[in-house]
Design a protein around this motif. Sequence first.
Motif, PDB file in Angstrom:
ATOM      1  N   GLU A 271       0.815  -1.217   0.000  1.00 51.57           N
ATOM      2  CA  GLU A 271       0.000   0.000   0.000  1.00 51.57           C
ATOM      3  C   GLU A 271       0.852   1.273   0.000  1.00 51.57           C
ATOM      4  OE1 GLU A 271      -3.455   2.067   2.814  1.00 51.57           O
ATOM      5  OE2 GLU A 271      -2.960  -0.051   3.053  1.00 51.57           O
TER       6      GLU A 271
ATOM      7  N   HIS B  89       3.503   3.814  -4.731  1.00 51.00           N
ATOM      8  CA  HIS B  89       2.743   4.587  -5.715  1.00 51.00           C
ATOM      9  C   HIS B  89       3.579   4.719  -6.980  1.00 51.00           C
ATOM     10  CE1 HIS B  89       1.402   5.777  -1.714  1.00 51.00           C
ATOM     11  NE2 HIS B  89       0.245   6.121  -2.246  1.00 51.00           N
TER      12      HIS B  89
ATOM     13  N   TRP C  42      -3.531  -3.970  -8.460  1.00 49.24           N
ATOM     14  CA  TRP C  42      -3.295  -2.585  -8.075  1.00 49.24           C
ATOM     15  C   TRP C  42      -4.576  -1.757  -8.176  1.00 49.24           C
ATOM     16  CZ3 TRP C  42       1.798   0.218  -8.405  1.00 49.24           C
ATOM     17  CH2 TRP C  42       2.895  -0.660  -8.407  1.00 49.24           C
ATOM     18  N   SER C  43      -4.608  -0.659  -7.437  1.00 50.81           N
ATOM     19  CA  SER C  43      -5.579   0.402  -7.679  1.00 50.81           C
ATOM     20  C   SER C  43      -4.972   1.298  -8.755  1.00 50.81           C
ATOM     21  CB  SER C  43      -5.816   1.203  -6.396  1.00 50.81           C
ATOM     22  OG  SER C  43      -6.478   2.420  -6.668  1.00 50.81           O
TER      23      SER C  43
ATOM     24  N   GLN D  57      -5.625   4.399 -12.079  1.00 48.15           N
ATOM     25  CA  GLN D  57      -6.465   5.437 -12.670  1.00 48.15           C
ATOM     26  C   GLN D  57      -5.680   6.160 -13.749  1.00 48.15           C
ATOM     27  OE1 GLN D  57      -8.001   8.208  -9.779  1.00 48.15           O
ATOM     28  NE2 GLN D  57      -8.972   9.526 -11.300  1.00 48.15           N
TER      29      GLN D  57
ATOM     30  N   HIS E 267      -6.525   3.890  -1.279  1.00 51.79           N
ATOM     31  CA  HIS E 267      -6.362   2.585  -1.935  1.00 51.79           C
ATOM     32  C   HIS E 267      -5.940   1.565  -0.878  1.00 51.79           C
ATOM     33  CE1 HIS E 267      -1.955   3.425  -1.978  1.00 51.79           C
ATOM     34  NE2 HIS E 267      -2.391   4.670  -2.155  1.00 51.79           N
TER      35      HIS E 267
ATOM     36  N   ARG F 163      -3.694  -1.930  -1.205  1.00 50.94           N
ATOM     37  CA  ARG F 163      -3.208  -2.131  -2.574  1.00 50.94           C
ATOM     38  C   ARG F 163      -2.226  -1.029  -2.961  1.00 50.94           C
ATOM     39  NH1 ARG F 163      -7.934  -2.585  -6.777  1.00 50.94           N
ATOM     40  NH2 ARG F 163      -8.822  -0.841  -5.588  1.00 50.94           N
TER      41      ARG F 163
ATOM     42  N   ARG G 236      -0.787   1.739  -5.624  1.00 45.95           N
ATOM     43  CA  ARG G 236      -1.530   2.685  -6.457  1.00 45.95           C
ATOM     44  C   ARG G 236      -0.731   3.045  -7.707  1.00 45.95           C
ATOM     45  NH1 ARG G 236      -6.425   4.855  -7.960  1.00 45.95           N
ATOM     46  NH2 ARG G 236      -6.370   7.125  -8.144  1.00 45.95           N
TER      47      ARG G 236
END
Length: 243
Positions: free
Chosen positions: A177, A180, A206-207, A209, A227, A230, A232
């Motif tokens: 987590e 990133h 993964w999260s 976007q 997130h 997970r 990101r």
Amino acid sequence: MTTTASTTASGTPSATVPSGFGGLGRLMALMTGDEKHGPAATSTLDALWVLYDRVLRVTPATADTPDRDRFLLSKGHGPMAYYAVLAAKGFFPQEWLPGFGSYDSPLGHHRDRVLVPGAEIGSGSLGHGLPLAVGTVLGLRAQGLTEPRVWVLIGDAELDEGSNHEAIAYAGPAGLEQLHTLVVDNSSATHGWPGGIASRFEAAGWSAQTVDGRDHEALYAAFTAPHPGRPRAVVARVEPKNA
């Protein structure tokens, strides 16, 4: 436009530097010479600014403290935007910028973590940064440091490197987590990914976007979205390199 004073390595004041995003163009213009990676730098400028201005918990005063956030620039070629942001935030004096790439300058065409204040890693071949970020998170966990966040910036073309996919495949199931990943997508990848880059991360747990890489508010919202459990990934789409 407001300005802020930076300091030299010895702690003495240097000339004032612009404190806002609008001043970064002037700082980048100080770095001249034989540089073929201009698009690699300008593609990252907005995302780097939002990270250092609003997200990362690190300052020149806290750059060596154990509980700082870590930022790893894996897309190390064309580092001018990174240098401009570090100078604007006072990590080193803007007087260093005109010497960029020269023999006796600490600011090389790939940065050296020993020479550049605020730099967490050096760079060379693409594909190293994300595996190093995974290792950094594991190292922090081993020390009981669960608050620092680790950010790594990679280019879309770096996903041609298998080392990144091994890191992606490990980090999702491991629930890292603190990790990133920012992917700056300027359509320079050789192979691409069916369904888009974000889908590659999502498939590994993964999260993820995708946002407009020039929209500061969209970047900030994506960078700070929760997130839990997970890692990101934020894919920042910018104009194609050859447009």
